[in-house]
Design a protein around this motif. Sequence first.
Motif, PDB file in Angstrom:
ATOM      1  N   MET A  56     -16.538   7.500  -9.336  1.00  0.00           N
ATOM      2  CA  MET A  56     -15.501   7.579  -9.881  1.00  0.00           C
ATOM      3  C   MET A  56     -15.498   6.645 -11.051  1.00  0.00           C
ATOM      4  N   THR A  57     -14.891   7.086 -12.147  1.00  0.00           N
ATOM      5  CA  THR A  57     -14.871   6.513 -13.492  1.00  0.00           C
ATOM      6  C   THR A  57     -13.468   5.610 -13.556  1.00  0.00           C
ATOM      7  N   THR A  58     -13.461   4.627 -14.269  1.00  0.00           N
ATOM      8  CA  THR A  58     -12.213   3.849 -14.457  1.00  0.00           C
ATOM      9  C   THR A  58     -12.530   3.304 -16.147  1.00  0.00           C
ATOM     10  N   HIS A  59     -11.386   3.012 -16.668  1.00  0.00           N
ATOM     11  CA  HIS A  59     -11.386   2.160 -17.730  1.00  0.00           C
ATOM     12  C   HIS A  59     -11.519   0.678 -17.681  1.00  0.00           C
ATOM     13  N   TYR A  60     -12.358   0.118 -18.033  1.00  0.00           N
ATOM     14  CA  TYR A  60     -12.695  -1.386 -17.700  1.00  0.00           C
ATOM     15  C   TYR A  60     -12.874  -1.689 -16.118  1.00  0.00           C
ATOM     16  N   ASP A  61     -12.990  -2.922 -15.729  1.00  0.00           N
ATOM     17  CA  ASP A  61     -13.112  -2.992 -14.423  1.00  0.00           C
ATOM     18  C   ASP A  61     -12.003  -2.827 -13.305  1.00  0.00           C
ATOM     19  N   PRO A  62     -12.211  -1.957 -12.425  1.00  0.00           N
ATOM     20  CA  PRO A  62     -11.359  -1.975 -11.483  1.00  0.00           C
ATOM     21  C   PRO A  62     -10.794  -2.999 -10.541  1.00  0.00           C
ATOM     22  N   MET A  63      -9.883  -2.939 -10.055  1.00  0.00           N
ATOM     23  CA  MET A  63      -9.203  -4.272  -9.159  1.00  0.00           C
ATOM     24  C   MET A  63      -8.829  -3.529  -8.140  1.00  0.00           C
ATOM     25  N   THR A  64      -9.172  -4.133  -6.834  1.00  0.00           N
ATOM     26  CA  THR A  64      -8.936  -3.633  -5.506  1.00  0.00           C
ATOM     27  C   THR A  64      -7.777  -4.445  -5.001  1.00  0.00           C
ATOM     28  N   LEU A  65      -6.664  -3.808  -4.448  1.00  0.00           N
ATOM     29  CA  LEU A  65      -5.376  -4.525  -4.064  1.00  0.00           C
ATOM     30  C   LEU A  65      -5.590  -4.179  -2.591  1.00  0.00           C
ATOM     31  N   LYS A  66      -5.433  -5.235  -1.530  1.00  0.00           N
ATOM     32  CA  LYS A  66      -5.256  -4.992  -0.154  1.00  0.00           C
ATOM     33  C   LYS A  66      -3.872  -4.731   0.258  1.00  0.00           C
ATOM     34  N   VAL A  67      -3.534  -3.738   1.058  1.00  0.00           N
ATOM     35  CA  VAL A  67      -2.320  -3.350   1.559  1.00  0.00           C
ATOM     36  C   VAL A  67      -2.213  -3.695   3.037  1.00  0.00           C
ATOM     37  N   THR A  68      -1.502  -4.593   3.491  1.00  0.00           N
ATOM     38  CA  THR A  68      -1.233  -4.788   4.887  1.00  0.00           C
ATOM     39  C   THR A  68       0.258  -4.633   5.280  1.00  0.00           C
ATOM     40  N   PRO A  69       0.399  -4.294   6.711  1.00  0.00           N
ATOM     41  CA  PRO A  69       1.635  -4.195   7.284  1.00  0.00           C
ATOM     42  C   PRO A  69       2.591  -5.474   6.862  1.00  0.00           C
ATOM     43  N   GLY A  70       3.879  -5.164   6.342  1.00  0.00           N
ATOM     44  CA  GLY A  70       4.753  -6.051   5.871  1.00  0.00           C
ATOM     45  C   GLY A  70       4.472  -6.775   4.480  1.00  0.00           C
ATOM     46  N   ASN A  71       3.352  -6.199   3.869  1.00  0.00           N
ATOM     47  CA  ASN A  71       3.051  -6.471   2.207  1.00  0.00           C
ATOM     48  C   ASN A  71       2.683  -5.365   1.537  1.00  0.00           C
ATOM     49  N   PRO A  72       3.833  -4.667   1.266  1.00  0.00           N
ATOM     50  CA  PRO A  72       3.385  -3.229   0.384  1.00  0.00           C
ATOM     51  C   PRO A  72       3.090  -3.580  -0.957  1.00  0.00           C
ATOM     52  N   VAL A  73       2.291  -2.798  -1.620  1.00  0.00           N
ATOM     53  CA  VAL A  73       1.837  -3.064  -3.013  1.00  0.00           C
ATOM     54  C   VAL A  73       2.525  -1.884  -3.954  1.00  0.00           C
ATOM     55  N   ILE A  74       2.939  -2.417  -4.918  1.00  0.00           N
ATOM     56  CA  ILE A  74       3.708  -1.540  -5.899  1.00  0.00           C
ATOM     57  C   ILE A  74       2.975  -1.338  -7.149  1.00  0.00           C
ATOM     58  N   VAL A  75       2.636  -0.494  -7.659  1.00  0.00           N
ATOM     59  CA  VAL A  75       1.711  -0.196  -9.168  1.00  0.00           C
ATOM     60  C   VAL A  75       2.198   0.994  -9.782  1.00  0.00           C
ATOM     61  N   ASP A  76       1.868   0.968 -11.071  1.00  0.00           N
ATOM     62  CA  ASP A  76       2.163   2.012 -12.045  1.00  0.00           C
ATOM     63  C   ASP A  76       1.315   3.283 -11.919  1.00  0.00           C
ATOM     64  N   PRO A  77       1.810   4.420 -11.634  1.00  0.00           N
ATOM     65  CA  PRO A  77       1.022   5.674 -11.289  1.00  0.00           C
ATOM     66  C   PRO A  77       0.021   5.719 -12.482  1.00  0.00           C
ATOM     67  N   ASN A  78       0.197   5.468 -13.741  1.00  0.00           N
ATOM     68  CA  ASN A  78      -0.937   5.745 -14.526  1.00  0.00           C
ATOM     69  C   ASN A  78      -1.978   4.612 -14.670  1.00  0.00           C
ATOM     70  N   ALA A  79      -2.026   3.946 -13.984  1.00  0.00           N
ATOM     71  CA  ALA A  79      -2.929   2.833 -13.842  1.00  0.00           C
ATOM     72  C   ALA A  79      -3.718   3.056 -12.496  1.00  0.00           C
ATOM     73  N   THR A  80      -3.294   3.614 -11.587  1.00  0.00           N
ATOM     74  CA  THR A  80      -3.703   3.869 -10.249  1.00  0.00           C
ATOM     75  C   THR A  80      -4.883   4.769 -10.284  1.00  0.00           C
ATOM     76  N   VAL A  81      -5.690   4.430  -9.721  1.00  0.00           N
ATOM     77  CA  VAL A  81      -7.222   5.125  -9.723  1.00  0.00           C
ATOM     78  C   VAL A  81      -7.427   5.817  -8.327  1.00  0.00           C
ATOM     79  N   ALA A  82      -7.276   5.053  -7.272  1.00  0.00           N
ATOM     80  CA  ALA A  82      -7.669   5.774  -5.822  1.00  0.00           C
ATOM     81  C   ALA A  82      -6.844   4.861  -4.726  1.00  0.00           C
ATOM     82  N   TRP A  83      -6.793   5.344  -3.550  1.00  0.00           N
ATOM     83  CA  TRP A  83      -6.417   4.490  -2.310  1.00  0.00           C
ATOM     84  C   TRP A  83      -6.758   5.141  -0.994  1.00  0.00           C
TER      85      TRP A  83
END
Length: 132
Positions: A56-83
């Motif tokens: 997969m391609t990304t603009h600049y270096d991608p960042m991986t965010l961990k999602v755990t029960p009770g700790n949701p992650v909220i992101v901008d759809p236009n910056a989201t690459v994969a999940w």
Amino acid sequence: MTILDLQNEAIFINGNDLLAFEDGLQWDIKIMRKITGMMAGGLFNVRLEGTGMVAMTTHYDPMTLKVTPGNPVIVDPNATVAWSGSLTPEFRTDITLKTFFGRGSGESIQMEFAGDGFVVIQPYEEVLFQQG
């Protein structure tokens, strides 16, 4: 470019960011129907599952965010690459009259991921342009 080695796993990748994948992986194209009416063209994603390599391609270096029960992650759809294939995003909207006058406080549409998995984002917003 980022290469992932799936080991009997599933992942969703933004259709604009999927570069290539090995033949042994099962794939399906999905549209995020809940958001289609809110964004021009909606969001198309490819679900890949099985064992094999994915590029997969990304603009600049991608960042991986961990999602755990009770700790949701909220992101901008236009910056989201994969999940993770185990996650299903919920869409949050904050569209008010201020949004239309350019006085909003930030993003009007956001994706919320809850459960157990990861989300890959990039420090860049991909915006699709439509010819009028």
